[in-house]
Structure formats: C-alpha cells, structure tokens
Design an enzyme around this catalytic site. Structure first.
Site, PDB file in Angstrom:
ATOM      1  N   GLU A 294      60.087 -34.803 116.629  1.00 39.49           N
ATOM      2  CA  GLU A 294      59.327 -33.080 115.442  1.00 39.49           C
ATOM      3  C   GLU A 294      60.112 -32.052 116.504  1.00 39.49           C
ATOM      4  O   GLU A 294      60.710 -31.359 115.538  1.00 39.49           O
ATOM      5  CB  GLU A 294      58.123 -33.634 115.129  1.00 39.49           C
ATOM      6  CG  GLU A 294      58.163 -32.173 113.581  1.00 39.49           C
ATOM      7  CD  GLU A 294      56.505 -32.385 113.078  1.00 39.49           C
ATOM      8  OE1 GLU A 294      56.269 -31.238 112.555  1.00 39.49           O
ATOM      9  OE2 GLU A 294      55.565 -33.036 113.779  1.00 39.49           O
TER      10      GLU A 294
ATOM     11  N   GLU B 221      45.582 -31.597 113.009  1.00 39.43           N
ATOM     12  CA  GLU B 221      46.658 -32.786 112.020  1.00 39.43           C
ATOM     13  C   GLU B 221      46.900 -33.878 111.552  1.00 39.43           C
ATOM     14  O   GLU B 221      46.552 -34.598 110.949  1.00 39.43           O
ATOM     15  CB  GLU B 221      46.630 -31.615 111.200  1.00 39.43           C
ATOM     16  CG  GLU B 221      48.355 -31.223 109.731  1.00 39.43           C
ATOM     17  CD  GLU B 221      49.497 -31.369 109.796  1.00 39.43           C
ATOM     18  OE1 GLU B 221      49.926 -31.840 109.006  1.00 39.43           O
ATOM     19  OE2 GLU B 221      49.679 -29.773 110.271  1.00 39.43           O
ATOM     20  N   HIS B 222      47.697 -34.278 112.607  1.00 36.57           N
ATOM     21  CA  HIS B 222      49.032 -35.073 112.173  1.00 36.57           C
ATOM     22  C   HIS B 222      48.070 -36.251 112.393  1.00 36.57           C
ATOM     23  O   HIS B 222      47.489 -37.856 111.681  1.00 36.57           O
ATOM     24  CB  HIS B 222      48.675 -35.297 113.283  1.00 36.57           C
ATOM     25  CG  HIS B 222      50.991 -34.897 113.226  1.00 36.57           C
ATOM     26  ND1 HIS B 222      51.826 -35.307 113.477  1.00 36.57           N
ATOM     27  CD2 HIS B 222      51.261 -33.759 112.404  1.00 36.57           C
ATOM     28  CE1 HIS B 222      53.124 -35.401 112.713  1.00 36.57           C
ATOM     29  NE2 HIS B 222      52.252 -33.712 112.402  1.00 36.57           N
TER      30      HIS B 222
ATOM     31  N   HIS C 258      48.074 -28.929 115.972  1.00 43.57           N
ATOM     32  CA  HIS C 258      48.847 -29.620 114.699  1.00 43.57           C
ATOM     33  C   HIS C 258      48.553 -30.999 114.901  1.00 43.57           C
ATOM     34  O   HIS C 258      48.507 -31.680 113.835  1.00 43.57           O
ATOM     35  CB  HIS C 258      50.606 -29.318 115.154  1.00 43.57           C
ATOM     36  CG  HIS C 258      51.650 -30.016 114.607  1.00 43.57           C
ATOM     37  ND1 HIS C 258      52.338 -30.847 115.634  1.00 43.57           N
ATOM     38  CD2 HIS C 258      52.138 -29.664 113.293  1.00 43.57           C
ATOM     39  CE1 HIS C 258      53.188 -31.063 114.694  1.00 43.57           C
ATOM     40  NE2 HIS C 258      53.089 -31.342 112.973  1.00 43.57           N
TER      41      HIS C 258
END
Length: 418
Positions: free
Chosen positions: A126, A49-50, A46
């Site tokens: 997040e 991905e950022h 993840h």
C-alpha cells in the site's frame, strides 16, 4: 431528529432514525489517528485498523467478510490523522449481524503473529502504491513539511521501517492505550427500533471497560514555512502550496469554505477557469482546506508540465493577490452559498453519509448540528466575515511548498518564497 445516549461503560451513541428507508448505517468511531503516534510507531493506528479484519476469538477473517457479504451489506474502515472509523451498511433486518461483526472486531481481535506478518506485506505494498502516485504523495510531503517534527505531519500509512517493526505486544499496548470508552462514539442512521438497538449495543459492549490511558500529550503544531522537493523522473511536476487555515471549530470555518469554493474548490472557481479552461495549462488544479482540532491548513495543488510550471505558478500567485485585493462580490458570495448548501444537502441523501457526518461531529465537537443549523451557519456568513478570512489566509508571499517531479528542467524557484 438526533438522539444521544451514553452506554453504561461510557461509550457515546448518536442515533438518527429515518423510517422511510430500508438501510441502517453503523459506525464505530475511535478518536485516535496518526497524530497520536511517534517516530518509532508511525503507522500503527492504520495497521491496527487492518488487523481488526484479520480474525477474532469467534471469527476468522473469512467469516468476517462472509457475514456481511452473505447479507448483501458493506463493511469497511478508514484511518485519518485524528480518528479511525469502522463501519457497515446493511438492510434494517440485518442490523444485529452488523453490530455483532463490528463489536467482535473491536473487542475480540486476536492479532495472530502470522497474520501480522502477512499484513505487514500488504501495508508495505500500500505504501509502494501511494509512492507511485505523486499526485497523492505530494500532499503527504506538504504535511511533513509544514508540520515539521510534529505527529500531524506523519503519514497515516507509516513508513516501511516502522511497519516492519510492528509486533503483537506493541499493537495490543497501543490499542489498550487509545481504544478506551471515552474515545469511542457509535453513530447509527437509518430504519431501526431505538430500544432494540440500545439494548443490543449495551449487551455487546458491556464487557468493554478498558480504563488504560496513554500518558502522551500532543502539543499543538506550529506552521513551518519551508520547502521540500522530491526528485522523480516523471512527466509532470506536482506542487502543493500551503498556508495556515483554521481549526474545525473556529468561527471562520464556514467563511473559509465559501472563499475556497470561489477560489479553487470547484469547476467554476477562479483557479480552474483561468488556468485550465482559459489557458489550458493544467489538467488538475484546485484548492482545499484541512481543519483539525488545533490547527487548519489551506492548500493549493497543481499538476503541470515542467515547461509550463513557471507560468502556472505565476497565475496562482496572481489569483491569490487578486483575491486579497478585490475579495468576493455579493453575487459571488451568494452563489457560493447556494453551491455549498447544495453539495451539503446532496451529500446527506444516504444513511452512510449521514452516519459519517453525525459521528465525526460528536467525536470532535461533542455536538451534532442539524442540517437546518448548518444551512443557517452558511447563510449567516457576511462580506465582512469573508474579508477577514481573506486577509488572514491570502498572504502568498510566504508559503510552505512541496514538489515532486523532474525539477531539474528550467524551474524558477525564485517565486517560491518560503
């Protein structure tokens, strides 16, 4: 009509041309997710991905955003337990811009250490946001509980400890190990010239010939029927009950989808009508299935006031017993078929939803089923298929359970047999 190709470097491409639209949706799928991680690097998929949005050798983060914004397009990505997808939707006249941006992100990101530090702060927020939302957090807690010790139970976002430990070399090594041609599918749907788009993809991907490969082998997960409780001083108790479902390519996938529609997958379902509409005991109550490559999970969720928890739990278990005892009627089966087909076809009304559908299908099944084939799979489900699935799934005497809330308030745990 779908077309499948393979670029010279081995990357698969699936195309669906729709001449009467003006949009093109493009997805770059990578077969890697939190299932490929370990306890030390959980959340790295993840995080990568950022980072792919944070600048390349050719573009700054602002340049990436502006390139798509300036043409009125959409650019986004998501990471799941088993895959990552980077996608864009633009007018057909700007297809080349979208492909340029996406390939630049995938093949030329720089992973600047200063940007990594900033993004660590963003991802930590997040995680905080997610933990502040118990109606979401309880599902992650169930995965951690039922897949105990297996990477399929890891949170996609990772933990605060693992995220704080990410650094450039670690990110690049993970990407080199998993972002390899055989793990990538490009799915494109909309109005385009086939020769032009294949030529463009070949040109943009020609230097991507990564042959590195992780030696990590993920063993299939086992279903662990146990209980996890997170005490939180909030107004509701959020509960998930999980039992073994079916993998994505299992013959019982469609029968279970139909059973779920009747049991708790819609507003007309038995759970919703009984617990919310008839008795007014919960605002949110539903069931759903999660199908992975090697295993599946069938989950029931409810968010209730502590004073009504015991009664809601009793009603859920009662509906499960009724499903096992009586099954579905022919009328219920036919209605659920029409409902499922309607939802499926309406979900294919946009190029982006069709791009997601064919990309995921090629990535995990190495095959694309046409809408006609999907409809036939639904129509071919029989009462005998449904009965077989119910006998397999609806054994609520032993379930995995996750709960978040003020569980000190007169909660009867005796009915939660794990």
């Amino acid at each position: 009509m779908y077309q499948k190709y393979k670029l010279s470097n081995g990357v698969r491409v699936v195309l669906e041309k729709i001449s009467h639209v003006r949009s093109v949706s493009i997805g770059f799928w990578v077969k890697t997710g939190s299932i490929d991680e370990n306890i030390e690097n959980n959340g790295i998929t993840h995080f990568i991905e950022h980072m792919l949005f944070k600048g390349t050798k050719n573009k700054t983060a602002k340049d990436i955003a502006k390139a798509i914004d300036d043409i009125g397009g959409q650019l986004n990505a998501f990471t799941s337990k088993e895959c990552t997808c980077y996608y864009a939707k633009v007018l057909d006249t700007h297809m080349d811009i979208a492909i340029d941006v996406l390939t630049d992100m995938l093949f030329h990101s720089v992973f600047d250490p200063e940007e990594i530090k900033k993004e660590q702060s963003v991802v930590l927020e997040e995680i905080n946001m997610y933990e502040d939302s118990p109606e979401d957090d309880v599902h992650d807690l169930l995965a951690k509980t039922i897949f105990q010790g297996h990477s399929l139970g890891f949170p996609v976002l990772g933990t605060k400890e693992t995220v704080n430990g990410f650094h450039r070399d670690l990110l690049i090594k993970y990407m080199n190990d998993h972002y390899i041609p055989e793990n990538i599918v490009i799915s494109i749907v909309g109005n385009f010239n086939e020769e032009e788009i294949l030529s463009l993809l070949e040109e943009k991907c020609k230097n991507f010939k990564n042959t590195s490969r992780s030696s990590c082998i993920t063993n299939p997960p086992r279903i662990i029927k146990t209980k996890s409780i997170k005490h939180k001083d909030i107004e509701q108790i959020h509960i998930c009950m999980g039992v073994e479902g079916v993998p994505i390519n299992n013959r019982d996938h469609y029968p279970l989808l139909l059973v779920n529609t009747v049991f708790g997958g819609s507003m007309s379902s038995r759970l919703f009508q009984n617990i919310r509409e008839d008795k007014g005991l919960a605002y949110s109550v539903y069931s759903y299935l999660s199908s992975y490559e090697d295993v599946g999970l069938f989950t029931i969720y409810a968010g209730v006031n502590p004073s009504q928890f015991n009664e809601v739990l009793r009603l859920i278990q009662e509906e499960g017993k009724n499903m096992k005892r009586m099954g579905l009627t022919e009328e219920e089966l036919q209605k659920s078929k029409e409902q499922l087909k309607g939802n499926y076809i309406l979900g294919l009304e946009s190029t982006s939803s069709r791009m997601l559908s064919i990309g995921k299908s090629e990535l995990f099944l190495n095959k694309i089923y046409s809408p006609k084939e999907i409809m036939k799979k639904i129509d071919d489900v029989t009462i005998e298929d449904v009965k077989r699935v119910i006998d397999h799934i609806f054994s609520f005497d032993e379930v995995a359970v996750s709960m978040i809330g003020n569980t000190d308030k007169n909660i009867n745990f005796e009915n939660l047999r794990c």
